[in-house]
Design a protein around this motif. Structure first.
Motif, PDB file in Angstrom:
ATOM      1  N   PRO A 350       0.787  -1.233   0.000  1.00 30.61           N
ATOM      2  CA  PRO A 350       0.000   0.000   0.000  1.00 30.61           C
ATOM      3  C   PRO A 350       0.821   1.287   0.000  1.00 30.61           C
ATOM      4  CG  PRO A 350      -0.998  -1.600   1.468  1.00 30.61           C
ATOM      5  CD  PRO A 350       0.316  -2.176   1.041  1.00 30.61           C
ATOM      6  N   ALA A 351       1.895   1.342   0.780  1.00 21.18           N
ATOM      7  CA  ALA A 351       2.641   2.593   0.920  1.00 21.18           C
ATOM      8  C   ALA A 351       3.233   3.072  -0.394  1.00 21.18           C
ATOM      9  CB  ALA A 351       3.744   2.430   1.962  1.00 21.18           C
ATOM     10  N   THR A 352       3.552   2.145  -1.294  1.00 18.62           N
ATOM     11  CA  THR A 352       4.151   2.535  -2.568  1.00 18.62           C
ATOM     12  C   THR A 352       3.239   2.277  -3.765  1.00 18.62           C
ATOM     13  OG1 THR A 352       5.239   0.368  -2.760  1.00 18.62           O
ATOM     14  CG2 THR A 352       6.494   2.159  -1.736  1.00 18.62           C
ATOM     15  N   MET A 353       2.042   1.730  -3.495  1.00 16.24           N
ATOM     16  CA  MET A 353       1.158   1.409  -4.615  1.00 16.24           C
ATOM     17  C   MET A 353      -0.217   2.071  -4.409  1.00 16.24           C
ATOM     18  SD  MET A 353       2.393  -2.565  -5.209  1.00 16.24           S
ATOM     19  CE  MET A 353       1.288  -2.932  -6.570  1.00 16.24           C
ATOM     20  N   THR A 354      -1.168   1.383  -3.830  1.00 17.59           N
ATOM     21  CA  THR A 354      -2.547   1.889  -3.777  1.00 17.59           C
ATOM     22  C   THR A 354      -2.710   3.151  -2.950  1.00 17.59           C
ATOM     23  OG1 THR A 354      -2.991   0.366  -1.951  1.00 17.59           O
ATOM     24  CG2 THR A 354      -3.600  -0.361  -4.177  1.00 17.59           C
ATOM     25  N   HIS A 355      -1.826   3.383  -1.968  1.00 19.19           N
ATOM     26  CA  HIS A 355      -1.973   4.534  -1.088  1.00 19.19           C
ATOM     27  C   HIS A 355      -0.788   5.496  -1.178  1.00 19.19           C
ATOM     28  CE1 HIS A 355      -5.055   1.845   0.404  1.00 19.19           C
ATOM     29  NE2 HIS A 355      -5.558   2.828   1.112  1.00 19.19           N
ATOM     30  N   ALA A 356      -0.065   5.417  -2.291  1.00 16.91           N
ATOM     31  CA  ALA A 356       1.082   6.303  -2.480  1.00 16.91           C
ATOM     32  C   ALA A 356       0.664   7.767  -2.568  1.00 16.91           C
ATOM     33  CB  ALA A 356       1.851   5.901  -3.741  1.00 16.91           C
ATOM     34  N   ALA A 357      -0.593   8.030  -2.978  1.00 15.88           N
ATOM     35  CA  ALA A 357      -1.075   9.415  -3.089  1.00 15.88           C
ATOM     36  C   ALA A 357      -1.338  10.048  -1.730  1.00 15.88           C
ATOM     37  CB  ALA A 357      -2.349   9.461  -3.936  1.00 15.88           C
ATOM     38  N   VAL A 358      -1.412   9.231  -0.673  1.00 17.64           N
ATOM     39  CA  VAL A 358      -1.611   9.757   0.671  1.00 17.64           C
ATOM     40  C   VAL A 358      -0.251  10.222   1.203  1.00 17.64           C
ATOM     41  CG1 VAL A 358      -2.411   9.239   3.008  1.00 17.64           C
ATOM     42  CG2 VAL A 358      -3.512   8.143   1.035  1.00 17.64           C
ATOM     43  N   PRO A 359      -0.159  11.457   1.697  1.00 17.02           N
ATOM     44  CA  PRO A 359       1.128  11.935   2.215  1.00 17.02           C
ATOM     45  C   PRO A 359       1.707  10.984   3.246  1.00 17.02           C
ATOM     46  CG  PRO A 359      -0.452  13.736   2.086  1.00 17.02           C
ATOM     47  CD  PRO A 359      -1.212  12.485   1.776  1.00 17.02           C
ATOM     48  N   ALA A 360       3.052  10.842   3.242  1.00 16.97           N
ATOM     49  CA  ALA A 360       3.726   9.856   4.082  1.00 16.97           C
ATOM     50  C   ALA A 360       3.392  10.025   5.557  1.00 16.97           C
ATOM     51  CB  ALA A 360       5.238   9.930   3.868  1.00 16.97           C
ATOM     52  N   ALA A 361       3.388  11.275   6.032  1.00 18.45           N
ATOM     53  CA  ALA A 361       3.086  11.510   7.450  1.00 18.45           C
ATOM     54  C   ALA A 361       1.673  11.061   7.785  1.00 18.45           C
ATOM     55  CB  ALA A 361       3.268  12.988   7.780  1.00 18.45           C
ATOM     56  N   GLU A 362       0.736  11.293   6.876  1.00 21.10           N
ATOM     57  CA  GLU A 362      -0.649  10.882   7.112  1.00 21.10           C
ATOM     58  C   GLU A 362      -0.780   9.366   7.046  1.00 21.10           C
ATOM     59  OE1 GLU A 362      -5.127  12.043   5.496  1.00 21.10           O
ATOM     60  OE2 GLU A 362      -3.392  13.263   4.933  1.00 21.10           O
ATOM     61  N   ARG A 363      -0.039   8.735   6.139  1.00 19.18           N
ATOM     62  CA  ARG A 363      -0.038   7.266   6.096  1.00 19.18           C
ATOM     63  C   ARG A 363       0.412   6.693   7.428  1.00 19.18           C
ATOM     64  NH1 ARG A 363       2.646   7.577   1.000  1.00 19.18           N
ATOM     65  NH2 ARG A 363       4.580   6.864   2.005  1.00 19.18           N
ATOM     66  N   ARG A 364       1.510   7.218   7.942  1.00 11.54           N
ATOM     67  CA  ARG A 364       2.040   6.693   9.213  1.00 11.54           C
ATOM     68  C   ARG A 364       1.059   6.917  10.348  1.00 11.54           C
ATOM     69  NH1 ARG A 364       6.915   8.729   6.946  1.00 11.54           N
ATOM     70  NH2 ARG A 364       6.647  10.751   7.996  1.00 11.54           N
ATOM     71  N   GLU A 365       0.409   8.084  10.358  1.00 12.96           N
ATOM     72  CA  GLU A 365      -0.565   8.372  11.409  1.00 12.96           C
ATOM     73  C   GLU A 365      -1.747   7.413  11.333  1.00 12.96           C
ATOM     74  OE1 GLU A 365      -3.290  12.120  13.048  1.00 12.96           O
ATOM     75  OE2 GLU A 365      -2.031  12.350  11.271  1.00 12.96           O
ATOM     76  N   THR A 366      -2.140   7.065  10.129  1.00 11.51           N
ATOM     77  CA  THR A 366      -3.258   6.140   9.936  1.00 11.51           C
ATOM     78  C   THR A 366      -2.879   4.717  10.317  1.00 11.51           C
ATOM     79  OG1 THR A 366      -4.123   7.514   8.136  1.00 11.51           O
ATOM     80  CG2 THR A 366      -4.910   5.243   8.224  1.00 11.51           C
ATOM     81  N   GLY A 367      -1.604   4.376  10.164  1.00 12.53           N
ATOM     82  CA  GLY A 367      -1.150   3.021  10.454  1.00 12.53           C
ATOM     83  C   GLY A 367      -0.678   2.267   9.234  1.00 12.53           C
ATOM     84  N   ILE A 368      -0.576   2.971   8.104  1.00  5.60           N
ATOM     85  CA  ILE A 368      -0.092   2.337   6.874  1.00  5.60           C
ATOM     86  C   ILE A 368       1.422   2.456   6.865  1.00  5.60           C
ATOM     87  CG2 ILE A 368      -0.220   2.302   4.355  1.00  5.60           C
ATOM     88  CD1 ILE A 368      -2.957   3.691   4.610  1.00  5.60           C
ATOM     89  N   THR A 369       2.087   1.449   7.389  1.00  8.91           N
ATOM     90  CA  THR A 369       3.534   1.463   7.534  1.00  8.91           C
ATOM     91  C   THR A 369       4.201   0.902   6.282  1.00  8.91           C
ATOM     92  OG1 THR A 369       3.635  -0.772   8.454  1.00  8.91           O
ATOM     93  CG2 THR A 369       3.215   1.051   9.993  1.00  8.91           C
ATOM     94  N   ASP A 370       5.526   1.067   6.219  1.00  5.81           N
ATOM     95  CA  ASP A 370       6.276   0.484   5.107  1.00  5.81           C
ATOM     96  C   ASP A 370       6.298  -1.030   5.179  1.00  5.81           C
ATOM     97  OD1 ASP A 370       6.810   2.960   4.060  1.00  5.81           O
ATOM     98  OD2 ASP A 370       8.852   3.097   4.853  1.00  5.81           O
TER      99      ASP A 370
END
Length: 399
Positions: A350-370
């Motif tokens: 997800p972090a590099t494919m389906t959710h790459a458009a979500v800013p990295a800081a927001e991904r981490r806050e949501t729980g979408i880790t590398d």
């Protein structure tokens, strides 16, 4: 899970056998002239009129097409709704819901949503003076706190993408309606076979038809279903005016898919349950997000509002990005690809494919880790799926 543990009975008392019957027959009767079992692909852009302004139900295929009508009626029946609208993609369907809003309106959104939904909301509609508040929709107090006098829509997914969180539809519907807002539920992961949000208070149900309803990774489409005739009229006006409608052949393909939805979802769910249990005990796995596990924080809510837990799960690895990239690149039965819901198993990061458009800081806050990997578990043999993942995990991480 045995049949005794999960008795599939719809909210209106109809059995799963009734759902299977509607999946095959709703929306189309055999053609009275030819006896055709399947609806024809009406590849006509326009329709003859008997007199000016006097048509036979169809005038132009953007406005309506008989193949599309068959699909829309079928989808409405499966969701337990009265009205269905089909679109050229899931994003076109979501966009149509936002077309109900006006400048200055506010939307409360579950934080863990598909990356394309997040992109549409934040990078397109915020420029048109719509305001979006992203909250943990599993926390009812957070949803309540986010509501304002300008809130017109609450948008949730359940299970969510990609963290497989479970949102209490009925509870969130009560919050939305107390604030005079609509509740829209993206039901793509669950499908109407496993979950029917209208029965739990939702106003609109959205689907990417590309996924389980199509079921064979060969068509792109979207849909909206509602019980409200006024709401359906507004959605239909936007559908026709904007013109993001599916072509007749795409509708035909989805209709072919819905006929086998029950048997496919049973196998998707069985394979995912068994794979989740195996991964949950795997020494290289940090955690498994699957609502069918007793340890999942949303398990009880899922068991109450779903008939089974579906074919999607995500896995946490405590490993470097490079190691995780190796895992998702080394599978052979699982195909490295975006999308989901086809008969074949897919794996993605997800972090590099389906959710790459979500800013990295927001991904981490949501729980979408590398270290997060999402699996769409298909219909292959479960031993082949386990062996494939084991080999890929050993190649990237070891263990």
């Amino acid at each position: 899970m045995t049949d005794d543990e999960f008795e599939r009975v719809n909210e209106d008392g109809a059995s799963v056998d009734d759902f299977a019957t509607r999946a095959i027959h709703a929306g189309w009767d055999p053609d009275p002239e030819t006896g055709a079992i399947m609806p024809p692909v009406y590849a006509s852009s326009t329709f003859a009129q008997d007199a000016p302004g006097e048509d036979r139900g169809y005038e132009y295929s953007r406005t309506g097409n008989p193949t599309r009508t068959a699909l829309e009626d079928n989808l409405a029946s499966l969701e337990g709704g009265e009205y269905g609208r089909a679109f050229a993609s899931g994003m076109a369907a979501i966009n149509t819901v936002l077309n109900l809003l006006e400048s200055g309106d506010h939307v409360v959104v579950g934080r863990d949503v598909y990356g394309g939904t997040h992109r549409l909301f934040t990078q397109v509609y915020e420029d048109y003076d719509l305001e979006f508040s992203f909250v943990d929709a599993t926390d009812l107090k957070a949803v309540e706190a986010a509501m304002t006098s300008a809130t017109e829509l609450v948008w949730i997914e359940t299970p969510t993408n990609p963290l497989m969180q479970i949102v209490d539809i009925e509870a969130v519907a009560d919050v939305a309606h107390d604030g005079d807002a609509l509740l829209a539920v993206d039901n793509t992961f669950a499908t109407p076979y496993l979950q029917r949000p209208l029965a739990h208070g939702a106003d609109i149900v959205a689907h990417s038809l590309t996924k389980y309803l199509g079921g064979h990774s060969d068509v792109v489409g979207g849909a909206l279903v509602t019980d409200d005739p006024d709401l359906d009229e507004r959605l239909g006006f936007s559908q026709n005016s904007v013109g993001a409608t599916p072509d007749p052949f795409a509708c035909f393909l989805v209709l072919r898919g819905t006929k086998t939805l029950p048997v496919r979802m049973d196998r998707h769910s069985e394979n995912a349950r068994r794979l989740a249990a195996w991964l949950d005990d795997h020494p290289a796995v940090e955690g498994v997000h699957y609502p069918g596990l007793d340890s999942h924080p949303g398990h009880d809510i899922a068991a109450a509002q779903m008939d089974d837990f579906g074919g999607m799960l995500s896995v946490e690895f405590d490993a470097t990005l490079e190691a995780v990239r190796t895992v998702v690149s080394e599978t052979e039965v699982f195909t490295l690809a975006e999308s989901l819901g086809g008969v074949e198993s897919l794996i993605e990061h997800p972090a590099t494919m389906t959710h790459a458009a979500v800013p990295a800081a927001e991904r981490r806050e949501t729980g979408i880790t590398d270290g997060l990997v999402r699996l769409s578990v298909g219909l292959e043999g479960i031993d082949d799926l386990r062996t494939d993942l084991q080999r890929a995990i050993e190649a990237g991480i070891g263990g």
